[in-house]
Design a protein around this motif. Structure first.
Motif, short mmCIF file in Angstrom:
data_model
loop_
_atom_site.label_atom_id
_atom_site.label_comp_id
_atom_site.label_asym_id
_atom_site.label_seq_id
_atom_site.Cartn_x
_atom_site.Cartn_y
_atom_site.Cartn_z
N VAL A 289 -53.48 -68.57 32.54
CA VAL A 289 -52.39 -69.38 33.08
C VAL A 289 -51.11 -69.13 32.31
O VAL A 289 -50.01 -68.98 32.88
CB VAL A 289 -52.78 -70.86 33.08
CG1 VAL A 289 -51.58 -71.73 33.43
CG2 VAL A 289 -53.91 -71.12 34.06
N LEU A 290 -51.20 -69.12 30.98
CA LEU A 290 -50.01 -68.87 30.16
C LEU A 290 -49.46 -67.46 30.39
O LEU A 290 -48.24 -67.25 30.38
CB LEU A 290 -50.35 -69.08 28.69
CG LEU A 290 -50.65 -70.51 28.26
CD1 LEU A 290 -51.08 -70.57 26.81
CD2 LEU A 290 -49.42 -71.40 28.47
N THR A 291 -50.34 -66.49 30.60
CA THR A 291 -49.88 -65.12 30.87
C THR A 291 -49.12 -65.04 32.19
O THR A 291 -48.06 -64.41 32.29
CB THR A 291 -51.08 -64.16 30.90
OG1 THR A 291 -51.80 -64.27 29.68
CG2 THR A 291 -50.63 -62.73 31.11
N VAL A 292 -49.65 -65.71 33.22
CA VAL A 292 -48.97 -65.72 34.52
C VAL A 292 -47.62 -66.42 34.42
O VAL A 292 -46.60 -65.94 34.95
CB VAL A 292 -49.87 -66.38 35.58
CG1 VAL A 292 -49.11 -66.58 36.88
CG2 VAL A 292 -51.12 -65.54 35.82
N LEU A 293 -47.58 -67.56 33.74
CA LEU A 293 -46.31 -68.28 33.59
C LEU A 293 -45.31 -67.45 32.79
O LEU A 293 -44.11 -67.44 33.09
CB LEU A 293 -46.56 -69.62 32.91
CG LEU A 293 -47.34 -70.67 33.71
CD1 LEU A 293 -47.60 -71.91 32.88
CD2 LEU A 293 -46.56 -71.04 34.97
N ASP A 294 -45.79 -66.77 31.75
CA ASP A 294 -44.89 -65.96 30.94
C ASP A 294 -44.32 -64.80 31.75
O ASP A 294 -43.11 -64.50 31.69
CB ASP A 294 -45.65 -65.43 29.73
CG ASP A 294 -44.72 -64.79 28.72
OD1 ASP A 294 -43.51 -65.05 28.79
OD2 ASP A 294 -45.20 -64.04 27.85
N SER A 296 -43.98 -64.65 35.05
CA SER A 296 -43.08 -65.18 36.09
C SER A 296 -41.74 -65.57 35.49
O SER A 296 -40.68 -65.35 36.09
CB SER A 296 -43.72 -66.36 36.79
OG SER A 296 -43.94 -67.41 35.86
N SER A 297 -41.76 -66.16 34.29
CA SER A 297 -40.48 -66.52 33.65
C SER A 297 -39.67 -65.29 33.28
O SER A 297 -38.44 -65.27 33.39
CB SER A 297 -40.76 -67.37 32.39
OG SER A 297 -41.51 -66.61 31.45
N LEU A 298 -40.36 -64.21 32.87
CA LEU A 298 -39.63 -62.98 32.56
C LEU A 298 -39.02 -62.36 33.81
O LEU A 298 -37.90 -61.86 33.79
CB LEU A 298 -40.58 -61.98 31.90
CG LEU A 298 -41.02 -62.31 30.46
CD1 LEU A 298 -42.04 -61.30 29.96
CD2 LEU A 298 -39.81 -62.35 29.55
#
Length: 306
Positions: A289-294, A296-298
């Motif tokens: 989840v943190l990888t996907v959010l990171d 997407s934010s990039l």
């Protein structure tokens, strides 16, 4: 440099004061010893005049006449050392650095731990000051545990010897000859024999023994002996009843400790095992989840670039 000089001067003054107090205490003890030679046996008046502080050290095994004075000096030295440590922490500027580090934690999370940083030096000083008290308390608990371990066997042997026709004093003398002299219960029992040989009545010697030991199970046993001595009943029956009652109390205590074991295991399980289980179960999912959010934010940040 000035701080080190002040600390050295403080400890030099403290050492000179301790040496002076020890010398005065030695003179006072010599004078009291000379007076006691003319006054006769002063052990009873000394026991009556002993304060709770001296009784606490006495029941912990520190039975020298100067034990309260020495422990007071040790406690004073620890208090001075704790005050010096707290003063050094504030003088070296560690507290402002800790506050800055906590303020730099992102999200304002470090501000939650600011009260802990403020009270940490004082809590450390108090913990350092409490070390002698904790040592005496541990020594007292150890003596209580050893007394409770030796008391059932001693009671059984006393009851058996009394039922075979041997007197209480003779039975106690035989039992003490077979037991170690470093255990607390034989030491106190030998002092009871000394009181009997000094001419005191058995009831008075038993009361002095009860005051010296101050263990609940032993107090019940001595109270039963005093009652049997006052009423005139047989000691063999009293000793057998007390031995059986003590055995039942130990069995009930073991059962109570066994029943409380699951409750005591809750805290270690929650602190030690539960975080590992949660990390193993939720860790991979949380990482994805943190990888996907990171990512997407990039991507969103790259989309706003000109």
């Amino acid at each position: 440099m000035q701080t080190l000089i002040l600390i050295a001067a403080f400890w030099l003054f403290l050492g000179m004061a301790i040496m002076l107090l020890l010398r005065l205490d030695s003179r006072r003890r010599r004078v009291r010893f000379r007076l006691s030679e003319f006054a006769g046996d002063m052990s009873e008046s000394r026991d009556r005049g002993r304060t709770w502080y001296a009784w606490w050290l006495y029941r912990a095994g520190y039975r020298s006449g100067r034990a309260p004075f020495v422990f007071g000096l040790i406690l004073f030295c620890f208090a001075a050392a704790a005050a010096s440590i707290v003063w050094l922490i504030f003088q070296t500027g560690l507290m402002p650095q800790a506050e800055r580090l906590l303020y730099e934690v992102p999200g304002g999370v470090g501000e939650v731990f600011l009260p802990l940083a403020w009270i940490a030096p004082w809590m450390g000083g108090l913990s350092f000051l409490a070390m002698p008290i904790l040592i005496i308390r541990a020594r007292r608990r150890k003596r209580i545990m050893q007394t409770e371990q030796d008391l059932p066997v001693t009671l059984d042997l006393l009851a058996t010897l009394a039922e075979s026709g041997i007197g209480f004093d003779a039975a106690l003398d035989r039992i003490l000859d077979t037991q170690s002299s470093i255990r607390p219960l034989p030491q106190d029992m030998r002092m009871f024999q000394v009181d009997i040989l000094a001419g005191r009545s058995r009831i008075e010697a038993l009361r002095r023994l009860m005051a010296r030991v101050d263990v609940p199970w032993f107090t019940i046993f001595v109270s039963a002996l005093i009652h049997a001595e006052q009423v005139g009943s047989g000691l063999a029956n009293t000793l057998r009843i007390q031995a059986d009652d003590l055995r039942n109390r130990r069995r009930e205590r073991v059962l109570a400790l066994t029943m409380s074991l699951p409750v005591k295991l809750v805290l270690p399980l929650v602190i030690c095992f539960l975080p590992g289980i949660l990390l193993a179960a939720i860790g991979p999912t949380a990482y994805q989840v943190l990888t996907v959010l990171d990512s997407s934010s990039l991507q969103q940040g790259a989309g706003f670039q000109p």
